[in-house]
Write an enzyme that holds these catalytic residues in place. Sequence first.
Site, PDB file in Angstrom:
ATOM      1  N   TYR A 158      11.471  -0.396 -16.668  1.00  9.94           N
ATOM      2  CA  TYR A 158      12.967  -0.241 -16.703  1.00  9.94           C
ATOM      3  C   TYR A 158      13.440   1.183 -16.663  1.00  9.94           C
ATOM      4  CZ  TYR A 158      17.820  -0.783 -18.521  1.00  9.94           C
ATOM      5  OH  TYR A 158      19.207  -0.776 -18.906  1.00  9.94           O
ATOM      6  N   LYS A 162      16.003   3.118 -13.856  1.00  5.83           N
ATOM      7  CA  LYS A 162      17.280   3.939 -14.097  1.00  5.83           C
ATOM      8  C   LYS A 162      17.137   5.386 -13.766  1.00  5.83           C
ATOM      9  CE  LYS A 162      19.963   0.418 -15.544  1.00  5.83           C
ATOM     10  NZ  LYS A 162      21.073   0.211 -14.710  1.00  5.83           N
TER      11      LYS A 162
END
Length: 250
Positions: A158, A162
């Site tokens: 994750y 990002k």
Amino acid sequence: MKEGVLRGKVALVTGASRGIGRAVAVRLAVMGAFVCINYKTNERAAAETLDVITRSGGKGDLAPFDVADGAVVRSVTGAIIRERGSLDILVNNAGVTLNTLFVRTGDEEWNALMDTNLRGTFNCCRAALRSMQRRRWGRIVNMVSVVAEGGNPGQACYSASKAGVLGLTRSLAAEVGSRNICVNAVSPGFIETDMTADLDEKSRSMILRKIPLGRTGLPEDVAGVVGFLVSPDADYITGQVIRVNGGLYM
């Protein structure tokens, strides 16, 4: 918040059916923008967002599509531009998370994460920029995360997705600034949304102890910053990461 400051502008907010996306959509509508509410599957929740907007005196419409599908993104954004005349503001909020140890992450999980978080942002930026460059005005806000900068065990994938959005934000800001297009990122910390609702009390207490302000954030805290970044007050701000995290990461 200055009501009416975005009158005449058309905004697209991805992942706007709930949480931060809903708060952002409502904020931009109250500021005067016509807001296209993107969602992938939860039509009922998206309709609730639209209802909140209309009851507050704003205007908007639903825009169902999967941000990971580039052809569909181009088709829907093209239809918005033809119908509304422009697409002036883009908020890339749609995202998925993954909490698992890196060595246990499968190829399908990795690809799904990247398809939505990074490819989705790429797809939407590329589609929206055509109108923005032609009109020589645009505002793009990409939603990232505190873990993109500070990292977090169990969220390597994750965080990577990002962090990719952060790199895209900075490079794109440098590329399109001459066309009066500002591109910034907002980096939320621990915000009360569906993504954080399932945390047990022990985990929640551990996080709160790390936050100098001593509380979790609200979607409206993030929406206020997005509203500022797309307003005339932020006309000289681009390529920046604005942290909304109560001091969790400085």
